[in-house]
Design a protein around this motif. Structure first.
Motif, PDB file in Angstrom:
ATOM      1  N   UNK A  70       0.840  -1.208   0.000  1.00  0.00           N
ATOM      2  CA  UNK A  70       0.000   0.000   0.000  1.00  0.00           C
ATOM      3  C   UNK A  70       0.873   1.256   0.000  1.00  0.00           C
ATOM      4  N   UNK A  71       1.933   1.241   0.787  1.00  0.00           N
ATOM      5  CA  UNK A  71       2.837   2.397   0.822  1.00  0.00           C
ATOM      6  C   UNK A  71       3.536   2.588  -0.519  1.00  0.00           C
ATOM      7  N   UNK A  72       3.891   1.493  -1.156  1.00  0.00           N
ATOM      8  CA  UNK A  72       4.535   1.575  -2.475  1.00  0.00           C
ATOM      9  C   UNK A  72       3.589   2.212  -3.483  1.00  0.00           C
ATOM     10  N   UNK A  73       2.319   1.838  -3.428  1.00  0.00           N
ATOM     11  CA  UNK A  73       1.334   2.372  -4.371  1.00  0.00           C
ATOM     12  C   UNK A  73       1.039   3.841  -4.121  1.00  0.00           C
ATOM     13  N   UNK A  74       1.133   4.263  -2.862  1.00  0.00           N
ATOM     14  CA  UNK A  74       0.778   5.651  -2.560  1.00  0.00           C
ATOM     15  C   UNK A  74       1.986   6.594  -2.531  1.00  0.00           C
ATOM     16  N   UNK A  75       3.176   6.041  -2.657  1.00  0.00           N
ATOM     17  CA  UNK A  75       4.381   6.884  -2.616  1.00  0.00           C
ATOM     18  C   UNK A  75       4.423   7.816  -3.822  1.00  0.00           C
ATOM     19  N   UNK A 121       7.309   9.526  -4.603  1.00  0.00           N
ATOM     20  CA  UNK A 121       8.663   9.461  -5.156  1.00  0.00           C
ATOM     21  C   UNK A 121       8.956   8.031  -5.606  1.00  0.00           C
ATOM     22  N   UNK A 122       9.504   7.894  -6.800  1.00  0.00           N
ATOM     23  CA  UNK A 122       9.800   6.569  -7.344  1.00  0.00           C
ATOM     24  C   UNK A 122      10.742   5.776  -6.436  1.00  0.00           C
ATOM     25  N   UNK A 123      11.726   6.459  -5.858  1.00  0.00           N
ATOM     26  CA  UNK A 123      12.682   5.755  -4.994  1.00  0.00           C
ATOM     27  C   UNK A 123      11.996   5.209  -3.737  1.00  0.00           C
ATOM     28  N   UNK A 124      11.055   5.967  -3.193  1.00  0.00           N
ATOM     29  CA  UNK A 124      10.316   5.502  -2.017  1.00  0.00           C
ATOM     30  C   UNK A 124       9.410   4.336  -2.394  1.00  0.00           C
ATOM     31  N   UNK A 125       8.745   4.438  -3.539  1.00  0.00           N
ATOM     32  CA  UNK A 125       7.877   3.351  -3.997  1.00  0.00           C
ATOM     33  C   UNK A 125       8.685   2.071  -4.184  1.00  0.00           C
ATOM     34  N   UNK A 161      10.225  -3.285  -2.416  1.00  0.00           N
ATOM     35  CA  UNK A 161      11.283  -4.232  -2.061  1.00  0.00           C
ATOM     36  C   UNK A 161      11.036  -4.831  -0.677  1.00  0.00           C
ATOM     37  N   UNK A 162      10.615  -3.998   0.267  1.00  0.00           N
ATOM     38  CA  UNK A 162      10.311  -4.509   1.607  1.00  0.00           C
ATOM     39  C   UNK A 162       9.122  -5.477   1.559  1.00  0.00           C
ATOM     40  N   UNK A 163       8.114  -5.154   0.776  1.00  0.00           N
ATOM     41  CA  UNK A 163       6.960  -6.049   0.636  1.00  0.00           C
ATOM     42  C   UNK A 163       7.403  -7.388   0.061  1.00  0.00           C
TER      43      UNK A 163
END
Length: 64
Positions: A18-23, A25-29, A34-36
């Motif tokens: 969910x955090x990746x989808x809502x980020x 910044x590409x680097x944060x996504x 990666x953590x997921x």
């Protein structure tokens, strides 16, 4: 791995997806994705180990 552990890793994977989808910044996504993936790999590894243990026990029981 206990059911509580599995629940924890599954929840963390969902949260990181969910955090990746809502980020914004590409680097944060990418970092969240990666953590997921890491949490999902932990779950897959645990399931594989559990399946191997089950099959090993079943074979041992069959030969007893």
């Amino acid at each position: 791995m206990t059911a509580i552990d599995k629940e924890y890793y599954a929840r963390r994977a969902r949260e990181e997806r969910a955090r990746a989808q809502s980020a914004t910044m590409q680097s944060a996504a990418a970092a969240h994705a990666e953590m997921a993936a890491h949490y999902e790999q932990i779950l897959r590894s645990a399931e594989t180990a559990q399946t191997r243990t089950y099959h090993s026990l079943a074979r041992a029981h069959a030969h007893a």
